[in-house]
Design a protein around this motif. Structure first.
Motif, short mmCIF file in Angstrom:
data_model
loop_
_atom_site.label_atom_id
_atom_site.label_comp_id
_atom_site.label_asym_id
_atom_site.label_seq_id
_atom_site.Cartn_x
_atom_site.Cartn_y
_atom_site.Cartn_z
N GLU A 28 0.80 -1.22 0.00
CA GLU A 28 0.00 0.00 0.00
C GLU A 28 0.84 1.28 0.00
OE1 GLU A 28 -2.82 -0.43 3.19
OE2 GLU A 28 -4.21 -1.36 1.79
N PRO A 29 1.63 1.50 -1.01
CA PRO A 29 2.41 2.75 -1.05
C PRO A 29 1.55 4.01 -1.13
CG PRO A 29 2.71 1.48 -3.07
CD PRO A 29 1.94 0.62 -2.15
N TRP A 30 0.28 3.85 -1.49
CA TRP A 30 -0.58 5.04 -1.55
C TRP A 30 -0.73 5.68 -0.18
CZ3 TRP A 30 -5.30 5.80 0.94
CH2 TRP A 30 -5.87 4.69 1.55
N ALA A 43 1.60 5.69 2.21
CA ALA A 43 2.83 6.44 2.45
C ALA A 43 2.81 7.75 1.67
CB ALA A 43 4.04 5.60 2.04
N ALA A 44 2.32 7.64 0.43
CA ALA A 44 2.24 8.86 -0.39
C ALA A 44 1.31 9.89 0.25
CB ALA A 44 1.74 8.50 -1.79
N LEU A 45 0.21 9.39 0.78
CA LEU A 45 -0.74 10.30 1.42
C LEU A 45 -0.12 10.97 2.64
CD1 LEU A 45 -3.62 11.12 0.80
CD2 LEU A 45 -4.41 9.40 2.41
N ILE A 79 3.00 11.54 3.03
CA ILE A 79 3.98 12.53 2.55
C ILE A 79 3.26 13.79 2.08
CG2 ILE A 79 5.66 13.02 0.71
CD1 ILE A 79 6.36 10.00 0.82
N ALA A 80 2.17 13.57 1.36
CA ALA A 80 1.50 14.71 0.72
C ALA A 80 0.55 15.45 1.65
CB ALA A 80 0.73 14.22 -0.50
N ARG A 81 0.14 14.80 2.76
CA ARG A 81 -0.86 15.42 3.62
C ARG A 81 -0.44 16.80 4.15
NH1 ARG A 81 -3.23 11.26 6.70
NH2 ARG A 81 -5.01 11.27 5.30
N ARG A 132 -1.01 19.13 1.55
CA ARG A 132 -2.42 19.45 1.32
C ARG A 132 -2.92 20.39 2.40
NH1 ARG A 132 -6.36 14.92 0.80
NH2 ARG A 132 -7.41 16.21 -0.68
N ALA A 148 -2.80 25.91 -3.82
CA ALA A 148 -4.10 25.88 -4.50
C ALA A 148 -4.77 27.24 -4.50
CB ALA A 148 -5.01 24.86 -3.82
N ALA A 191 -1.00 19.34 -14.63
CA ALA A 191 -1.59 18.09 -14.12
C ALA A 191 -1.59 17.01 -15.19
CB ALA A 191 -3.01 18.36 -13.65
N GLU A 227 -3.52 -0.43 -7.64
CA GLU A 227 -2.17 -0.39 -7.08
C GLU A 227 -1.36 -1.65 -7.38
OE1 GLU A 227 -0.83 2.00 -3.50
OE2 GLU A 227 -1.16 -0.01 -2.66
N TRP A 262 1.70 8.03 -6.73
CA TRP A 262 0.57 8.49 -5.90
C TRP A 262 0.78 9.92 -5.41
CZ3 TRP A 262 -3.58 6.27 -6.90
CH2 TRP A 262 -3.70 4.89 -7.01
#
Lengths: 372, 186
Positions: free
Chosen positions: A23-25, A27-29, A31-33, A36, A44, A365, B30, B56
């Protein structure tokens, strides 16, 4: 190669995931949170906000630069308030001219170089004018009405305020009626620089019942006359040189030329007279003095109480505030309505910038197809 | 069972702040992304995870401005392939290939039975694929990637279907040739 082909099967297995679900998503979340949360919000929202801010600043700059007439109008308003009119019930009220200076400078010569403002040196600083224009040419007029038990005496004293050294003179005077109907009228021509001083002296002759002062700005007229005068003088010079160079011309032509020179000279003389007349009007202010008999006792000037002073100050502050509010509203309306074109342009610019930002963000994008 | 929401709807929901929508999107794609990344990166699971994670991160950053010019799935695969290509390019610039040894650094060992059945065969295939040019390798792996039709592979690569098929044919020819050479050598 078919689906049953062992090579196809092997190739498919090369790109299949047989490892643990990682589930790297997530980890990405993680990182990106933060992005955001704060940076994401900035990235934005800020571009559009910045664009809007930039456009607003540009707009203000445009309005300030492109509508200098607004500034001129404000200046003119200040000059327009030169005319003062007041009805005075009694002498306890400060005379309206006491604090006024008109930013006047006599047009020619050193004789009248003392400005009106400098003549009011004894006036409190708070009542001095906010703006003065040193090259304005203004014709001053004032009317003062007085009541006094001794009209004759006041009449004579009024005539004595003139200063012959300043070329001041009485243009007209009259003394009519008898006893309680006795009335004196004087038209004084005084040096414009001494107007305030003379009015102060006149006020001491009785109880001031009415006082008005006004000014007519003739700067434009004088400038216009002088320009035309210079032009006519230039024409005269040209005609004279033409006359000298055409000595051998036919008589009729010479006569025509002389006729033209005469006409030009007539114009020059007429304009010179106009200019001098305006100069005299500017250099000498006109004061109409009316003195009436007064049987009623002169009101006793009471000492002003602190409460009265407070009320007076509050009244003045209220008036000033209302005036400033009116000025602000007028400025706002001028900015809104006068700058309508610029508002529209700025709005269009804002919309265009915003659209460009959006396009750029969308382009960013998009992911290009892999290059083969 | 048909999915309740399309990928586009999920991305839109995520852009509006619903993180669970991203989870749903990840659930759908994924594993496939990981698999393709692994194939593109010579079987390196650790690098595949990194590349998918980068993918991602990019999706999260650009979700709000996704214009819908392509399907979300296409977009995901393009991001993944470009990231994997970048990684390979960076490694090539350092002139040492992908870091680590393929066989030693998978991060997990295949089950013993699988290794017995296909270990050598898979290694020789992977070696042959790795020896192909990058374009051929990409077309080959994407075309035989699970869940991808040739049409969708052509869309991801931005080329006509006919072009894809001809290039695929050429890549297969070369692969077969290389495998034949390997067998002969062995």
């Amino acid at each position: 190669m078919t689906a049953n082909d062992p090579l196809a099967h092997e190739l498919t297995s090369l790109t299949s995931w047989s490892g643990n679900p990682v589930e790297p998503w997530r980890a990405a979340l993680n990182i990106a949170r933060p992005q955001r949360g704060v940076r994401g919000l900035l990235s934005a929202r800020i571009p559009n906000t910045l664009a809007a801010l930039a456009v607003t600043i540009i707009l203000i700059g445009l309005v300030a630069v492109m509508l200098p007439s607004m500034g001129k109008a404000r200046s003119s308003n200040r000059l327009g308030r030169v005319t003062v009119s007041s009805q005075l019930a009694d002498a306890s009220v400060p005379p309206p001219l006491a604090g006024f200076a008109y930013g006047y400078q006599p047009p020619v010569g050193g004789r009248l170089q003392e400005g009106w403002a400098s003549a009011d040196a004894d006036v409190p600083a708070t009542t001095q004018p906010a703006a003065s224009s040193p090259d304005r040419q203004v014709i001053r007029k004032a009317t003062i009405e007085l009541k006094t038990p001794d009209v004759r005496s006041a009449f004579l004293k009024a005539a004595m305020v003139l200063s012959e050294a300043n070329s001041e003179y009485m243009e007209q005077s009259s003394l009519t009626g008898q006893d309680t109907s006795l009335q004196a009228s004087l038209t004084l021509r005084v040096a414009a620089s001494r107007l305030s001083q003379v009015l102060t002296q006149l006020r001491e002759l009785g109880v001031v019942t009415s006082e008005t002062a006004g000014g007519e700005d003739v700067t434009d007229q004088i400038v216009d006359i002088e320009a035309r005068l210079r032009n006519e003088q230039r024409v005269e010079t040209e005609l004279l040189s033409l006359l000298e160079s055409r000595n051998d011309a036919p008589l009729k032509e010479i006569l025509d030329l002389r006729e033209s020179i005469n006409q030009v000279r007539e114009q020059i003389e007429r304009m010179t007279a106009q200019r001098d007349r305006l100069g005299r009007l500017v250099s000498l202010a006109t004061i109409l003095v009316i003195i009436r008999a007064d049987d009623a006792p002169v009101p006793v000037i009471k000492e002003q109480s602190t409460l009265d002073y407070l009320i007076e100050q509050v009244d003045a502050a209220w008036e000033t505030s209302l005036r400033h509010l009116s000025d602000s509203l007028a400025f706002l309306i001028r900015t809104l309505v006068g700058g309508l074109l610029w508002w529209a342009l700025a709005l269009a610019a804002y919309v265009a910038i915003r659209a460009a930002f959006k396009r750029a963000a969308r382009r960013a994008a998009q992911e290009p197809a892999p290059t083969l | 069972m048909p999915e309740l929401h399309t990928d586009e709807q999920l991305l839109s929901r995520f852009a509006k702040g619903d993180d669970s929508a991203l989870g749903e999107l990840a659930r759908r794609h994924e594993l496939h992304l990981l698999g393709l990344a692994r194939g593109l990166l010579d079987g390196r699971d650790d690098l595949a995870r990194d590349v998918v994670q980068e993918t991602w991160v990019r999706v999260i950053g650009a979700a709000k401005n996704f214009a819908g010019n392509s399907a979300v799935k296409t977009w995901l695969y393009r991001i993944l392939i470009n990231r994997a290509t970048d990684l390979r390019t960076r490694a090539a610039k350092l002139d040492r290939g992908l870091p680590g040894n393929v066989a030693q650094s998978n991060g997990h060992e295949p089950p013993p039975e699988a290794a017995l059945e296909s270990g050598e065969q898979a290694d020789s295939l992977r070696t042959a694929v790795a020896a192909l040019s990058p374009d051929k390798r990409l077309i080959l792996l994407l075309s035989y990637h699970e869940g991808h039709s040739h049409e969708s592979a052509a869309e991801v690569l931005g080329i006509p279907l006919g072009t894809l098929k001809s290039r695929l044919h050429s890549a297969l020819e070369e692969l077969r040739s290389r495998l034949g050479t390997q067998e002969t050598t062995q």
